[in-house]
Write an enzyme that holds these catalytic residues in place. Structure first.
Site, PDB file in Angstrom:
ATOM      1  N   GLY A 300     -25.142 -23.795  47.534  1.00  0.00           N
ATOM      2  CA  GLY A 300     -25.387 -24.269  46.109  1.00  0.00           C
ATOM      3  C   GLY A 300     -24.955 -25.722  45.886  1.00  0.00           C
ATOM      4  O   GLY A 300     -25.220 -26.652  45.276  1.00  0.00           O
ATOM      5  N   ASP A 301     -24.285 -26.701  47.201  1.00  0.00           N
ATOM      6  CA  ASP A 301     -24.359 -28.446  46.891  1.00  0.00           C
ATOM      7  C   ASP A 301     -25.202 -29.090  47.137  1.00  0.00           C
ATOM      8  O   ASP A 301     -24.940 -29.452  47.899  1.00  0.00           O
ATOM      9  CB  ASP A 301     -22.793 -27.527  47.640  1.00  0.00           C
ATOM     10  N   MET A 302     -26.790 -28.337  47.787  1.00  0.00           N
ATOM     11  CA  MET A 302     -27.666 -29.624  48.138  1.00  0.00           C
ATOM     12  C   MET A 302     -28.343 -30.375  47.523  1.00  0.00           C
ATOM     13  O   MET A 302     -29.541 -30.307  46.377  1.00  0.00           O
ATOM     14  CB  MET A 302     -29.000 -28.968  49.088  1.00  0.00           C
TER      15      MET A 302
END
Length: 426
Positions: A300-302
């Site tokens: 969830g950190d792109m």
């Protein structure tokens, strides 16, 4: 012969900006704490100049007008060259007295000889901010790495003792050492395994290894962390043989967003569309494959800074940069969502093929090719993940959550997927 005058970064008022050895512009402080960048007329006159940033290119391929001066911060392209959060705090402390806290221009002046990519900034008056060798106590680490994680640009030492050390003065690091988190167990191992999985899928992944913290020599106290565990060492893809520099830029730079806005005002189809226009449809579809992998493992950190272009050869034409900063975030934050919306949804569970079709249409990509890319990634991950040797280094509690996420997401991304017995019943 006169020696070069050394100036404190906070005393520098004007910086010349170079791409490799070509001067491309000047960055100045103006009254009222404004920072202004202007492209050099000689650079503008080049018929096909090497690219500093796609953000400076107009739709017809020419160069835009100079950006407006920015108040209290650097223009977005330069602000995104600087470290963030804890890493920035550590670097400001390391340069205490010469760099004012929170001052972008000071920090860029201090770190300008070793920035990400092929950009260098040096004082316009011919002075330097690098301390001379006869004052060893004043010689500082001067690398800049974007991002918030505690990471260092390091060199592998030659000789019998080996080990890793920080580049000092005008030296350059060839590797990025990413230190483990103090509260997220197995973060280095998590990323190490997902990078290996990315490579098995045929993606462009830099060399990497897990090393011990004890392998490092002479880390200044400001950069030392209380964390224990393995350090992830990754080969820098913006550095070539013998210290050559290869230009890169991330999508916060391309879209002109300040680092604090890296999660804002964008969707994944915006990145795909930009890659499609600036590079090729193949590059945009490679982005789709990487995005599908992120959805599968629960990354969830792109955000904008975790996607980049690279400028090989003469530096004029971009390509999609190698994979970096990939891991499973849902292994630690089960309720995490995607950083941006995909086809109008951020929730992992909502990323059905219908969402990918909407994404394809918004990005102006061929729908069948996008669906095929997603299905291919689902199939390959399920073929290879359970047999991947690198998964053995991941702590069991973290690994079980990654396994569960892949099992959960595979039929979401591809309804035709039939779980293998080994995956359904490990």
């Amino acid at each position: 012969m006169m020696s070069t005058r050394v100036r404190a970064p906070n005393a520098v008022q004007s910086l010349d900006v170079f791409l490799q050895d070509l001067k491309v512009g000047t960055l100045v402080r103006t009254p009222g704490d404004f920072n202004a960048f202007s492209l050099d007329p000689a650079y503008r006159a080049i018929a096909r100049p090497p690219t500093l940033s796609l953000s400076f290119r107009s739709a017809d391929g020419g160069l835009r007008k100079d950006p407006k001066p920015a108040a209290h911060v650097l223009p977005a392209f330069f602000a995104n060259l600087l470290p963030e959060d804890k890493l920035r705090e550590a670097m400001e402390k390391h340069h205490a007295g010469a760099v004012r806290q929170g001052n972008d221009f000071d920090l860029l002046a201090a770190l300008g000889e070793d920035l990400p990519g092929a950009v260098r900034v040096v004082p316009s008056d011919g002075s330097t901010t690098i301390a001379v060798q006869d004052n060893p106590r004043e010689i500082k680490a001067r690398f800049s790495l974007a991002g918030v994680q505690m990471k260092l640009s390091v060199m592998k030492n030659t000789g019998k003792s080996g080990g890793l050390s920080l580049p000092i003065g005008d030296e350059q690091g060839q590797y990025i050492a990413k230190f483990p988190s103090t509260n997220l167990v197995g973060l280095s191992e998590n990323e190490f395994a997902v990078l290996a999985l990315s490579e098995i899928l045929g993606m462009d992944v830099p060399e990497r290894e897990l090393v011990e913290k004890s392998d490092f020599e002479g880390i200044p106290e400001e950069f030392n962390t209380l964390s224990t565990g393995k350090v992830l060492l990754v080969k820098r893809f913006d550095r070539g043989p013998k210290g050559t520099r290869i230009h890169i830029e991330d999508f916060a730079q391309i879209f002109g967003r300040q680092p604090s806005k890296k999660y804002d005002d964008a969707s994944y189809h915006d990145i795909a569309s930009a890659l499609n226009v600036a590079i090729s449809t193949d590059a945009a579809l490679e982005f789709v494959r990487r995005l599908a992998l992120a959805a599968l493992v629960g990354n969830g950190d792109m955000h904008l800074k975790n996607w980049s272009t690279i400028y090989p050869g003469d530096g004029c034409a971009p390509a999609i940069a190698p994979v970096y900063d990939v891991l499973s975030t849902t292994a630690y934050f089960p309720k995490d969502d995607m950083a941006f919306s995909l086809g109008g949804e951020k929730s992992f569970k909502a990323l059905t093929l219908d969402r990918w079709r909407k994404f394809a249409n918004r990005a102006r990509l061929p729908e069948p090719a996008v669906i095929s890319a997603v299905e291919e990634v689902v199939s390959l991950v399920n073929d290879h993940w359970r047999q991947l040797p690198e998964r053995d280094v991941v702590p069991a509690a973290v690994l079980s959550k990654i396994d569960a996420k892949i099992e959960e997401m595979s039929p979401v991304l591809d309804p035709s997927h039939v779980p293998k017995p080994s995956l359904a019943n490990p």
